[in-house]
Scaffold this motif. Sequence first.
Motif, PDB file in Angstrom:
ATOM      1  N   GLU A 217      -5.621  55.692  73.533  1.00  0.00           N
ATOM      2  CA  GLU A 217      -5.549  55.282  72.118  1.00  0.00           C
ATOM      3  C   GLU A 217      -4.373  55.934  71.408  1.00  0.00           C
ATOM      4  O   GLU A 217      -3.797  55.345  70.494  1.00  0.00           O
ATOM      5  N   LEU A 218      -4.067  57.170  71.798  1.00  0.00           N
ATOM      6  CA  LEU A 218      -2.923  57.882  71.225  1.00  0.00           C
ATOM      7  C   LEU A 218      -1.811  57.970  72.267  1.00  0.00           C
ATOM      8  O   LEU A 218      -2.078  58.015  73.475  1.00  0.00           O
ATOM      9  N   ALA A 219      -0.577  58.025  71.788  1.00  0.00           N
ATOM     10  CA  ALA A 219       0.585  58.099  72.668  1.00  0.00           C
ATOM     11  C   ALA A 219       0.541  59.369  73.514  1.00  0.00           C
ATOM     12  O   ALA A 219      -0.008  60.390  73.096  1.00  0.00           O
ATOM     13  N   GLN A 220       1.132  59.293  74.692  1.00  0.00           N
ATOM     14  CA  GLN A 220       1.201  60.439  75.612  1.00  0.00           C
ATOM     15  C   GLN A 220       2.248  61.418  75.098  1.00  0.00           C
ATOM     16  O   GLN A 220       3.347  61.507  75.626  1.00  0.00           O
ATOM     17  N   LEU A 221       1.897  62.149  74.052  1.00  0.00           N
ATOM     18  CA  LEU A 221       2.780  63.145  73.443  1.00  0.00           C
ATOM     19  C   LEU A 221       2.054  64.473  73.404  1.00  0.00           C
ATOM     20  O   LEU A 221       0.825  64.524  73.457  1.00  0.00           O
ATOM     21  N   SER A 222       2.811  65.543  73.271  1.00  0.00           N
ATOM     22  CA  SER A 222       2.190  66.867  73.182  1.00  0.00           C
ATOM     23  C   SER A 222       1.369  66.973  71.894  1.00  0.00           C
ATOM     24  O   SER A 222       1.672  66.289  70.910  1.00  0.00           O
ATOM     25  N   PRO A 223       0.334  67.809  71.912  1.00  0.00           N
ATOM     26  CA  PRO A 223      -0.476  67.979  70.694  1.00  0.00           C
ATOM     27  C   PRO A 223       0.363  68.400  69.476  1.00  0.00           C
ATOM     28  O   PRO A 223       0.116  67.924  68.368  1.00  0.00           O
ATOM     29  N   SER A 224       1.360  69.267  69.687  1.00  0.00           N
ATOM     30  CA  SER A 224       2.173  69.699  68.540  1.00  0.00           C
ATOM     31  C   SER A 224       2.997  68.545  67.975  1.00  0.00           C
ATOM     32  O   SER A 224       3.160  68.435  66.755  1.00  0.00           O
ATOM     33  N   LEU A 225       3.494  67.660  68.831  1.00  0.00           N
ATOM     34  CA  LEU A 225       4.256  66.512  68.341  1.00  0.00           C
ATOM     35  C   LEU A 225       3.335  65.514  67.642  1.00  0.00           C
ATOM     36  O   LEU A 225       3.685  64.976  66.577  1.00  0.00           O
ATOM     37  N   LEU A 226       2.174  65.284  68.207  1.00  0.00           N
ATOM     38  CA  LEU A 226       1.208  64.395  67.542  1.00  0.00           C
ATOM     39  C   LEU A 226       0.818  64.943  66.173  1.00  0.00           C
ATOM     40  O   LEU A 226       0.774  64.205  65.184  1.00  0.00           O
ATOM     41  N   GLU A 227       0.545  66.244  66.114  1.00  0.00           N
ATOM     42  CA  GLU A 227       0.190  66.877  64.841  1.00  0.00           C
ATOM     43  C   GLU A 227       1.310  66.696  63.821  1.00  0.00           C
ATOM     44  O   GLU A 227       1.053  66.379  62.655  1.00  0.00           O
ATOM     45  N   SER A 228       2.550  66.854  64.261  1.00  0.00           N
ATOM     46  CA  SER A 228       3.691  66.695  63.350  1.00  0.00           C
ATOM     47  C   SER A 228       3.830  65.258  62.873  1.00  0.00           C
ATOM     48  O   SER A 228       4.127  65.018  61.699  1.00  0.00           O
ATOM     49  N   LEU A 229       3.626  64.298  63.775  1.00  0.00           N
ATOM     50  CA  LEU A 229       3.726  62.893  63.384  1.00  0.00           C
ATOM     51  C   LEU A 229       2.600  62.478  62.448  1.00  0.00           C
ATOM     52  O   LEU A 229       2.790  61.646  61.563  1.00  0.00           O
ATOM     53  N   ILE A 230       1.428  63.075  62.640  1.00  0.00           N
ATOM     54  CA  ILE A 230       0.280  62.720  61.794  1.00  0.00           C
ATOM     55  C   ILE A 230       0.365  63.412  60.443  1.00  0.00           C
ATOM     56  O   ILE A 230       0.236  62.776  59.391  1.00  0.00           O
ATOM     57  N   LEU A 231       0.586  64.713  60.447  1.00  0.00           N
ATOM     58  CA  LEU A 231       0.542  65.471  59.191  1.00  0.00           C
ATOM     59  C   LEU A 231       1.894  65.588  58.479  1.00  0.00           C
ATOM     60  O   LEU A 231       1.921  65.794  57.268  1.00  0.00           O
ATOM     61  N   GLY A 232       2.989  65.465  59.210  1.00  0.00           N
ATOM     62  CA  GLY A 232       4.313  65.624  58.597  1.00  0.00           C
ATOM     63  C   GLY A 232       4.535  64.749  57.372  1.00  0.00           C
ATOM     64  O   GLY A 232       4.877  65.241  56.291  1.00  0.00           O
ATOM     65  N   PRO A 233       4.335  63.430  57.494  1.00  0.00           N
ATOM     66  CA  PRO A 233       4.535  62.569  56.322  1.00  0.00           C
ATOM     67  C   PRO A 233       3.568  62.887  55.176  1.00  0.00           C
ATOM     68  O   PRO A 233       3.926  62.808  54.007  1.00  0.00           O
ATOM     69  N   VAL A 234       2.341  63.256  55.522  1.00  0.00           N
ATOM     70  CA  VAL A 234       1.339  63.552  54.493  1.00  0.00           C
ATOM     71  C   VAL A 234       1.724  64.823  53.741  1.00  0.00           C
ATOM     72  O   VAL A 234       1.638  64.875  52.510  1.00  0.00           O
ATOM     73  N   VAL A 235       2.166  65.831  54.471  1.00  0.00           N
ATOM     74  CA  VAL A 235       2.598  67.083  53.840  1.00  0.00           C
ATOM     75  C   VAL A 235       3.812  66.820  52.949  1.00  0.00           C
ATOM     76  O   VAL A 235       3.892  67.337  51.827  1.00  0.00           O
ATOM     77  N   ALA A 236       4.737  65.995  53.417  1.00  0.00           N
ATOM     78  CA  ALA A 236       5.932  65.677  52.616  1.00  0.00           C
ATOM     79  C   ALA A 236       5.547  64.977  51.311  1.00  0.00           C
ATOM     80  O   ALA A 236       6.066  65.307  50.238  1.00  0.00           O
ATOM     81  N   ILE A 237       4.633  64.023  51.394  1.00  0.00           N
ATOM     82  CA  ILE A 237       4.165  63.320  50.187  1.00  0.00           C
ATOM     83  C   ILE A 237       3.457  64.296  49.258  1.00  0.00           C
ATOM     84  O   ILE A 237       3.663  64.280  48.040  1.00  0.00           O
ATOM     85  N   ALA A 238       2.618  65.159  49.815  1.00  0.00           N
ATOM     86  CA  ALA A 238       1.887  66.131  48.996  1.00  0.00           C
ATOM     87  C   ALA A 238       2.864  67.045  48.266  1.00  0.00           C
ATOM     88  O   ALA A 238       2.728  67.273  47.056  1.00  0.00           O
ATOM     89  N   ARG A 239       3.846  67.581  48.988  1.00  0.00           N
ATOM     90  CA  ARG A 239       4.838  68.468  48.353  1.00  0.00           C
ATOM     91  C   ARG A 239       5.588  67.751  47.241  1.00  0.00           C
ATOM     92  O   ARG A 239       5.791  68.293  46.167  1.00  0.00           O
ATOM     93  N   ARG A 240       6.009  66.530  47.513  1.00  0.00           N
ATOM     94  CA  ARG A 240       6.761  65.781  46.502  1.00  0.00           C
ATOM     95  C   ARG A 240       5.889  65.508  45.280  1.00  0.00           C
ATOM     96  O   ARG A 240       6.331  65.644  44.142  1.00  0.00           O
ATOM     97  N   HIS A 241       4.646  65.132  45.516  1.00  0.00           N
ATOM     98  CA  HIS A 241       3.724  64.876  44.400  1.00  0.00           C
ATOM     99  C   HIS A 241       3.509  66.140  43.577  1.00  0.00           C
ATOM    100  O   HIS A 241       3.489  66.088  42.342  1.00  0.00           O
TER     101      HIS A 241
END
Length: 191
Positions: free
Chosen positions: A142-166
Motif C-alpha cells: 500500500e505504501l511505496a518501498q521507501l525507508s521509514p524516515s523518507l516516508l515520514e518526511s513525505l507524509i509530515l513535511g508538507p503538513v509541518v510546512a503548512i502549519a509553520r506558514r499558518h
Amino acid sequence: MGGAGALREFVPLRRRAPRLPRPSRSSAPRLRLRRDESSPGDRGGRRTAGRPTSPLVQRWLERLLTPLAAALLEADSAREGIHGAVRAYLGFVRAHPDAARLLHSATADRHGMAHAQELRDAQEARLSPLAAWLQHHVATGELAQLSPSLLESLILGPVVAIARRHLTLGDTDLDEAARELPERIWGSVRG
C-alpha cells in the motif's frame, strides 16, 4: 548668475561624519573564562538554554502525537491513515495555536536537534507502533518501498510546512489544506 557657483548656493554639500577614535584593545576590559569555569548559560560545558522548555515541549508533543497515532492505527487502509494523520495534525494546529507555535519554534528545533535521541527515546512507546504501521503497509504494497524516515518526511513535511506558514504568516487556510493535502500526500507515498 549661472555656473557651478550658483548651484552651490542652493545644494548643500555632503560632508562626512567625523570619525570617532576606536577604543584601543588594551583599554576595553576583557573577560576570559578558564576551561574549568562556566558561563551563566552553561553547566559543565553543556548548554542549558532551552532546557526548561523540554518537559513542556514533550508534553505538547505527546498531545500532538496521540491523535495523529490514533488516526493511523485506527484506519482501515494506508490511504485512510494518511488522510486521518494529516487532518489530526492540522486539527491540533487549529485547536492549540500557541502550543503549535512552541513545537514549531526555533527554540524547539534547536532543542530537538541537540537532544534528538533523548526525545526519540522519550516518545519510543508512541513511535514504535507508528513505525510498525509504516512497515506493515510497505510490506503489503500500500505504501511505496521507501525507508521509514523518507516516508515520514513525505507524509509530515508538507503538513509541518503548512502549519509553520499558518502560524507565522497567517496566509494559509487550514480548511483548504485539510481538503487538499491528504490526497496529494497520499499520491506521493502510495505503493
